[in-house]
Design a protein around this motif. Sequence first.
Motif, PDB file in Angstrom:
ATOM      1  N   GLY A 131      26.679  30.421  44.650  1.00 25.93           N
ATOM      2  CA  GLY A 131      25.208  32.044  44.437  1.00 25.93           C
ATOM      3  C   GLY A 131      26.636  33.307  44.837  1.00 25.93           C
ATOM      4  N   TYR A 132      26.455  34.819  44.400  1.00 22.01           N
ATOM      5  CA  TYR A 132      26.945  35.547  44.832  1.00 22.01           C
ATOM      6  C   TYR A 132      26.503  36.717  44.843  1.00 22.01           C
ATOM      7  CZ  TYR A 132      30.482  32.714  41.730  1.00 22.01           C
ATOM      8  OH  TYR A 132      31.747  31.680  41.218  1.00 22.01           O
ATOM      9  N   ILE A 133      27.131  37.393  45.763  1.00 21.62           N
ATOM     10  CA  ILE A 133      26.700  39.042  46.021  1.00 21.62           C
ATOM     11  C   ILE A 133      27.143  39.818  45.193  1.00 21.62           C
ATOM     12  CG2 ILE A 133      26.599  40.996  47.432  1.00 21.62           C
ATOM     13  CD1 ILE A 133      26.111  38.828  50.003  1.00 21.62           C
ATOM     14  N   LEU A 160      32.605  41.434  42.910  1.00 22.33           N
ATOM     15  CA  LEU A 160      31.444  39.721  42.809  1.00 22.33           C
ATOM     16  C   LEU A 160      32.275  39.155  44.755  1.00 22.33           C
ATOM     17  CD1 LEU A 160      32.635  37.683  40.484  1.00 22.33           C
ATOM     18  CD2 LEU A 160      30.401  39.008  40.181  1.00 22.33           C
ATOM     19  N   GLU A 161      30.922  38.609  45.749  1.00 15.07           N
ATOM     20  CA  GLU A 161      31.731  38.555  46.642  1.00 15.07           C
ATOM     21  C   GLU A 161      30.798  37.264  46.638  1.00 15.07           C
ATOM     22  OE1 GLU A 161      30.649  40.359  50.169  1.00 15.07           O
ATOM     23  OE2 GLU A 161      29.880  41.932  48.599  1.00 15.07           O
ATOM     24  N   PHE A 162      31.035  35.878  47.514  1.00 12.99           N
ATOM     25  CA  PHE A 162      30.720  34.569  47.983  1.00 12.99           C
ATOM     26  C   PHE A 162      29.156  35.116  48.927  1.00 12.99           C
ATOM     27  CE2 PHE A 162      33.929  32.746  46.409  1.00 12.99           C
ATOM     28  CZ  PHE A 162      33.838  32.164  45.212  1.00 12.99           C
ATOM     29  N   VAL A 163      27.615  34.982  48.381  1.00 11.36           N
ATOM     30  CA  VAL A 163      26.587  34.398  49.342  1.00 11.36           C
ATOM     31  C   VAL A 163      27.831  34.008  50.511  1.00 11.36           C
ATOM     32  CG1 VAL A 163      24.699  33.974  50.443  1.00 11.36           C
ATOM     33  CG2 VAL A 163      25.016  34.389  47.505  1.00 11.36           C
ATOM     34  N   LYS A 164      27.859  33.297  50.309  1.00  8.79           N
ATOM     35  CA  LYS A 164      28.622  32.457  52.079  1.00  8.79           C
ATOM     36  C   LYS A 164      30.379  32.668  51.966  1.00  8.79           C
ATOM     37  CE  LYS A 164      25.047  28.498  52.794  1.00  8.79           C
ATOM     38  NZ  LYS A 164      24.541  26.886  52.466  1.00  8.79           N
TER      39      LYS A 164
END
Length: 204
Positions: A132-134, A88-92
Amino acid sequence: MTINVTTTPAKDLAYTNCAYCSPTDLRNFLVPGSKFADAFVLTLAAHDAIPNGQLQRRYAKVSTGDSISVSRFVPTQDFNLALLTLDLEFVKKGTKEEQVDAYSLADQVRKRFANQIMTTGQKVTLEYHGNGYIVTVNQATVKGQEKSNVERGMVSADTYVIFEAANSSGIKIVNQREAASSNNFRKIEFNYESLGIGGPRAVF
């Protein structure tokens, strides 16, 4: 079939993990017995706003106007994923810190991406509790399947999901241990050491 890449007709479609084409083009890719098709191992769905001969998908690493070849992918029997490991990582990036409940998010992943194929290395955009997550697929293991160059399988209600996040990401994953006591975890009967994760204790 050769098809041209176009833009997404609506912003919220970016969170569905689907590539979109016209209803007419979709008929060329439909897998018998399913309402979905699969292009470059991504789920293909119809949208009335997409003209014939065009397709939309961000993470296919293609650009608007590109002409690409697409073909039908028919899964083998027993293609459901037993284990799915997601990073998991944040979009921003670098904007906040967030605590993520692994038990709750795993349930969301199974519901939102049910019957979709996930492939190691694939990136998916996910909305969860307003963030939002990537999501990057680190491991996709089908029960009883030997390790191969391409690890992929279909998300089902029984897929066990493990989440990972870098210390610098601002994401703290909680309740991973509780997820291991779920019915989904107990249904999986395979050798964890053969998967290269060293058993449940090493994971948690």
